[in-house]
Scaffold this motif. Structure first.
Motif, PDB file in Angstrom:
ATOM      1  N   LEU A 138       0.826  -1.200   0.000  1.00 47.55           N
ATOM      2  CA  LEU A 138       0.000   0.000   0.000  1.00 47.55           C
ATOM      3  C   LEU A 138       0.869   1.263   0.000  1.00 47.55           C
ATOM      4  CD1 LEU A 138      -2.754   1.365   0.205  1.00 47.55           C
ATOM      5  CD2 LEU A 138      -2.624   1.105   2.696  1.00 47.55           C
ATOM      6  N   ALA A 139       1.931   1.251   0.795  1.00 47.62           N
ATOM      7  CA  ALA A 139       2.828   2.412   0.833  1.00 47.62           C
ATOM      8  C   ALA A 139       3.463   2.658  -0.534  1.00 47.62           C
ATOM      9  CB  ALA A 139       3.909   2.195   1.888  1.00 47.62           C
ATOM     10  N   TYR A 140       3.856   1.597  -1.198  1.00 47.92           N
ATOM     11  CA  TYR A 140       4.463   1.763  -2.522  1.00 47.92           C
ATOM     12  C   TYR A 140       3.444   2.250  -3.541  1.00 47.92           C
ATOM     13  CZ  TYR A 140       6.702   0.727  -6.932  1.00 47.92           C
ATOM     14  OH  TYR A 140       7.210   0.832  -8.206  1.00 47.92           O
ATOM     15  N   ILE A 141       2.211   1.724  -3.504  1.00 45.31           N
ATOM     16  CA  ILE A 141       1.173   2.156  -4.438  1.00 45.31           C
ATOM     17  C   ILE A 141       0.858   3.632  -4.249  1.00 45.31           C
ATOM     18  CG2 ILE A 141      -1.271   1.898  -5.016  1.00 45.31           C
ATOM     19  CD1 ILE A 141      -0.944  -1.090  -4.503  1.00 45.31           C
ATOM     20  N   LEU A 142       0.776   4.088  -2.991  1.00 46.53           N
ATOM     21  CA  LEU A 142       0.517   5.498  -2.741  1.00 46.53           C
ATOM     22  C   LEU A 142       1.663   6.366  -3.256  1.00 46.53           C
ATOM     23  CD1 LEU A 142      -1.004   5.341   0.859  1.00 46.53           C
ATOM     24  CD2 LEU A 142      -2.199   5.714  -1.306  1.00 46.53           C
ATOM     25  N   LEU A 143       2.883   5.868  -3.117  1.00 47.93           N
ATOM     26  CA  LEU A 143       4.029   6.599  -3.647  1.00 47.93           C
ATOM     27  C   LEU A 143       3.947   6.720  -5.162  1.00 47.93           C
ATOM     28  CD1 LEU A 143       6.797   7.909  -3.010  1.00 47.93           C
ATOM     29  CD2 LEU A 143       7.820   5.650  -3.297  1.00 47.93           C
ATOM     30  N   ARG A 144       3.569   5.640  -5.822  1.00 52.20           N
ATOM     31  CA  ARG A 144       3.411   5.681  -7.272  1.00 52.20           C
ATOM     32  C   ARG A 144       2.217   6.527  -7.684  1.00 52.20           C
ATOM     33  NH1 ARG A 144       7.124   4.425 -10.727  1.00 52.20           N
ATOM     34  NH2 ARG A 144       5.538   3.714 -12.199  1.00 52.20           N
ATOM     35  N   ARG A 145       1.159   6.507  -6.869  1.00 55.42           N
ATOM     36  CA  ARG A 145      -0.056   7.271  -7.197  1.00 55.42           C
ATOM     37  C   ARG A 145       0.229   8.767  -7.231  1.00 55.42           C
ATOM     38  NH1 ARG A 145      -3.529   9.543  -9.114  1.00 55.42           N
ATOM     39  NH2 ARG A 145      -5.770   9.498  -8.717  1.00 55.42           N
ATOM     40  N   ARG A 146       1.120   9.225  -6.367  1.00 55.45           N
ATOM     41  CA  ARG A 146       1.444  10.645  -6.344  1.00 55.45           C
ATOM     42  C   ARG A 146       2.111  11.093  -7.635  1.00 55.45           C
ATOM     43  NH1 ARG A 146       4.560  12.486  -1.116  1.00 55.45           N
ATOM     44  NH2 ARG A 146       4.272  14.440  -2.268  1.00 55.45           N
ATOM     45  N   ALA A 147       2.861  10.163  -8.263  1.00 60.37           N
ATOM     46  CA  ALA A 147       3.549  10.498  -9.508  1.00 60.37           C
ATOM     47  C   ALA A 147       2.706  10.229 -10.739  1.00 60.37           C
ATOM     48  CB  ALA A 147       4.855   9.703  -9.614  1.00 60.37           C
ATOM     49  N   SER A 148       1.484   9.698 -10.553  1.00 66.00           N
ATOM     50  CA  SER A 148       0.637   9.341 -11.682  1.00 66.00           C
ATOM     51  C   SER A 148       0.052  10.599 -12.309  1.00 66.00           C
ATOM     52  CB  SER A 148      -0.501   8.422 -11.218  1.00 66.00           C
ATOM     53  OG  SER A 148      -1.337   8.087 -12.298  1.00 66.00           O
ATOM     54  N   PRO A 149       0.017  10.680 -13.639  1.00 71.45           N
ATOM     55  CA  PRO A 149      -0.541  11.858 -14.291  1.00 71.45           C
ATOM     56  C   PRO A 149      -2.048  11.965 -14.082  1.00 71.45           C
ATOM     57  CG  PRO A 149      -0.056  10.166 -15.905  1.00 71.45           C
ATOM     58  CD  PRO A 149       0.509   9.687 -14.612  1.00 71.45           C
ATOM     59  N   ARG A 150      -2.501  13.184 -13.945  1.00 70.20           N
ATOM     60  CA  ARG A 150      -3.930  13.436 -13.781  1.00 70.20           C
ATOM     61  C   ARG A 150      -4.548  13.819 -15.123  1.00 70.20           C
ATOM     62  NH1 ARG A 150      -5.205  14.410  -8.416  1.00 70.20           N
ATOM     63  NH2 ARG A 150      -3.736  13.281  -7.131  1.00 70.20           N
ATOM     64  N   LEU A 151      -5.806  13.507 -15.290  1.00 65.60           N
ATOM     65  CA  LEU A 151      -6.512  13.855 -16.509  1.00 65.60           C
ATOM     66  C   LEU A 151      -6.968  15.297 -16.414  1.00 65.60           C
ATOM     67  CD1 LEU A 151      -7.428  12.481 -19.127  1.00 65.60           C
ATOM     68  CD2 LEU A 151      -9.656  12.129 -18.065  1.00 65.60           C
ATOM     69  N   THR A 246       8.430  -2.347 -11.126  1.00 68.82           N
ATOM     70  CA  THR A 246       7.169  -2.155 -10.402  1.00 68.82           C
ATOM     71  C   THR A 246       6.419  -3.469 -10.224  1.00 68.82           C
ATOM     72  OG1 THR A 246       6.956   0.118 -11.194  1.00 68.82           O
ATOM     73  CG2 THR A 246       4.951  -0.968 -10.446  1.00 68.82           C
ATOM     74  N   ALA A 247       6.387  -4.291 -11.289  1.00 62.28           N
ATOM     75  CA  ALA A 247       5.713  -5.583 -11.200  1.00 62.28           C
ATOM     76  C   ALA A 247       6.362  -6.461 -10.129  1.00 62.28           C
ATOM     77  CB  ALA A 247       5.746  -6.279 -12.554  1.00 62.28           C
ATOM     78  N   CYS A 248       7.686  -6.464 -10.066  1.00 61.87           N
ATOM     79  CA  CYS A 248       8.379  -7.279  -9.054  1.00 61.87           C
ATOM     80  C   CYS A 248       8.050  -6.814  -7.646  1.00 61.87           C
ATOM     81  CB  CYS A 248       9.889  -7.214  -9.295  1.00 61.87           C
ATOM     82  SG  CYS A 248      10.454  -8.120 -10.746  1.00 61.87           S
ATOM     83  N   ILE A 249       8.000  -5.497  -7.427  1.00 60.64           N
ATOM     84  CA  ILE A 249       7.725  -4.965  -6.097  1.00 60.64           C
ATOM     85  C   ILE A 249       6.314  -5.333  -5.642  1.00 60.64           C
ATOM     86  CG2 ILE A 249       7.483  -2.844  -4.749  1.00 60.64           C
ATOM     87  CD1 ILE A 249       9.621  -1.609  -6.624  1.00 60.64           C
ATOM     88  N   ILE A 250       5.328  -5.098  -6.515  1.00 60.99           N
ATOM     89  CA  ILE A 250       3.941  -5.374  -6.145  1.00 60.99           C
ATOM     90  C   ILE A 250       3.718  -6.870  -5.960  1.00 60.99           C
ATOM     91  CG2 ILE A 250       1.553  -5.210  -6.926  1.00 60.99           C
ATOM     92  CD1 ILE A 250       2.208  -2.582  -8.203  1.00 60.99           C
ATOM     93  N   ASN A 251       4.379  -7.699  -6.778  1.00 67.19           N
ATOM     94  CA  ASN A 251       4.232  -9.144  -6.619  1.00 67.19           C
ATOM     95  C   ASN A 251       4.809  -9.623  -5.296  1.00 67.19           C
ATOM     96  OD1 ASN A 251       2.934  -9.475  -9.070  1.00 67.19           O
ATOM     97  ND2 ASN A 251       4.821  -9.861 -10.189  1.00 67.19           N
ATOM     98  N   LEU A 252       5.981  -9.105  -4.929  1.00 67.65           N
ATOM     99  CA  LEU A 252       6.606  -9.523  -3.676  1.00 67.65           C
ATOM    100  C   LEU A 252       5.808  -9.083  -2.459  1.00 67.65           C
ATOM    101  CD1 LEU A 252      10.494  -9.086  -4.005  1.00 67.65           C
ATOM    102  CD2 LEU A 252       9.232 -11.170  -3.463  1.00 67.65           C
ATOM    103  N   LEU A 253       5.245  -7.889  -2.512  1.00 68.10           N
ATOM    104  CA  LEU A 253       4.531  -7.358  -1.361  1.00 68.10           C
ATOM    105  C   LEU A 253       3.035  -7.673  -1.420  1.00 68.10           C
ATOM    106  CD1 LEU A 253       6.256  -3.847  -1.096  1.00 68.10           C
ATOM    107  CD2 LEU A 253       6.730  -5.886   0.275  1.00 68.10           C
ATOM    108  N   GLY A 254       2.390  -7.246  -2.485  1.00 68.90           N
ATOM    109  CA  GLY A 254       0.944  -7.392  -2.562  1.00 68.90           C
ATOM    110  C   GLY A 254       0.483  -8.818  -2.822  1.00 68.90           C
ATOM    111  N   THR A 255       1.034  -9.448  -3.869  1.00 71.14           N
ATOM    112  CA  THR A 255       0.583 -10.799  -4.217  1.00 71.14           C
ATOM    113  C   THR A 255       0.955 -11.805  -3.141  1.00 71.14           C
ATOM    114  OG1 THR A 255       0.839 -10.267  -6.568  1.00 71.14           O
ATOM    115  CG2 THR A 255       0.710 -12.590  -5.970  1.00 71.14           C
TER     116      THR A 255
END
Length: 353
Positions: A138-151, A246-255
């Motif tokens: 969750l912490a990593y996703i929020l970090l990535r969400r901050r850098a995500s482009p807005r419409l 990113t896929a490796c991080i989310i798989n190790l933590l989230g999955t």
């Protein structure tokens, strides 16, 4: 492998790829209508698109009672992504490594690997361990969400008032249906894939852990490879490394965290996984660190990564069959291949400065 098992695997993979793309497109459409979610090419949706296949397959394996299969798919998926997918992508086109990966993704990758390894040292992943992994995700996703482009607001309201109203009505009608169909295809594909891998493992005489480390990990890495190849064909050589990391991080933590949370009993960690697979994951991550510090991944290094992945698969095959060549292969890898690889990476890093 019988034709029936092959068709089972092919059908499962096809359904997963179709469901994954449909689910991502539906979320992008609904998010744009909400006015605050992500556009189709945002970091968050790309991360979901790249990690959903392994996540759904691992959860399906857990629900079917195949804990070792789920564990093997996560550990093997990490190795396959860093060696096979990254190496194969570099063969298609030399990759460029953005400097931002060194600031966010690589520290997060090492942190995720260290956390998973420490929590697994007692041989199990219980509810508390799962919660820690999911909090890290969750912490990593929020970090990535901050850098995500807005419409932009203007883009959301484009098409005029009447056109916008008609578009919104179509979206609210078709979006949920598309999302439901995509999730259904994903779950059906995961079910076919898990059963197909189990049948193939029985024919080949493999354990659940070994079949997860090899066959299931490779199959669930194919959607990620296809996404990266599509980007490379459009000339986007600077995004592949970020998608894989990113896929490796989310798989190790989230999955892994979700699999441990849903398992009826603490998720058992095989001693072989601690002695063989985790060290291979660490060495692959260290190799990626040196490559990323150089800022580019040429084709010859991609071929080198693929060669090491082939050696890893061969080692597992010899280990599973108890062949006497196993010890000889281990000596060759540790006394010759790994030192020469480290030297090659060091020279590549030095020449890039």
């Amino acid at each position: 492998m019988s034709m029936f098992v092959f068709l089972h695997l092919a059908l499962g993979l096809t359904l997963i790829i179709a469901g994954n793309e449909m689910t991502t497109a539906a979320l992008a459409r609904l998010g744009a209508r909400l006015g605050k979610a992500w556009p189709a090419d945002s970091n968050a949706l790309l991360a979901l698109n790249n990690t959903a296949p392994l996540l759904v397959v691992s959860v399906t394996a857990i629900l079917k009672g195949h804990d070792d299969l789920a564990l093997g798919s996560v550990l093997g998926g990490h190795i396959a992504n860093l060696l096979a997918v990254l190496g194969g992508s570099a063969l298609l086109a030399p990759l460029l490594i953005p400097a931002r990966l060194l600031r966010v993704e690589l520290p997060s990758l090492f942190g995720a690997l260290l956390l998973a390894f420490v929590l697994a040292q007692d041989g199990t992943l219980g509810r508390l361990d799962a919660s820690l992994l999911l909090l890290g995700s969750l912490a990593y996703i929020l970090l990535r969400r901050r850098a995500s482009p807005r419409l932009p607001t203007d883009a959301r309201n484009a098409g005029g008032e009447n056109g916008g109203i008609r578009q919104r009505r179509r979206t609210w009608l078709l979006g949920p249906l598309q999302l439901l169909l995509g999730i259904t295809l994903l779950c059906s594909g995961a079910d076919f894939l898990v059963d197909g891998v189990r049948d193939a493992a029985q024919l080949l005489g493999l354990s659940d852990l070994l079949s997860g480390l090899t066959l299931l990990a490779l199959l669930t890495s194919i959607p990620l490879l296809l996404n990266i190849c599509a980007g490379l064909l459009r000339g986007r050589r600077d995004t592949a490394a970020g998608h894989i990391t990113t896929a490796c991080i989310i798989n190790l933590l989230g999955t892994l965290g979700l699999a441990a949370l849903l398992s009826p009993q603490p998720l058992s960690i095989s001693p072989n996984a601690l002695d063989i697979d985790f060290p291979v994951m660490l060495m692959a991550t260290l190799a990626v660190l040196m490559i990323f510090c150089a800022g580019k991944l040429p084709r010859w290094l991609g071929l080198l990564l693929l060669g090491h992945y082939a050696a890893y698969i061969l080692y597992l095959a010899l280990f599973a069959t108890g062949r006497p060549q196993l010890e000889r292969l281990g000596e060759i890898m540790f006394h010759y291949a790994l030192p020469l690889t480290a030297l090659a990476l060091a020279i590549h890093l030095w020449r890039s400065r």
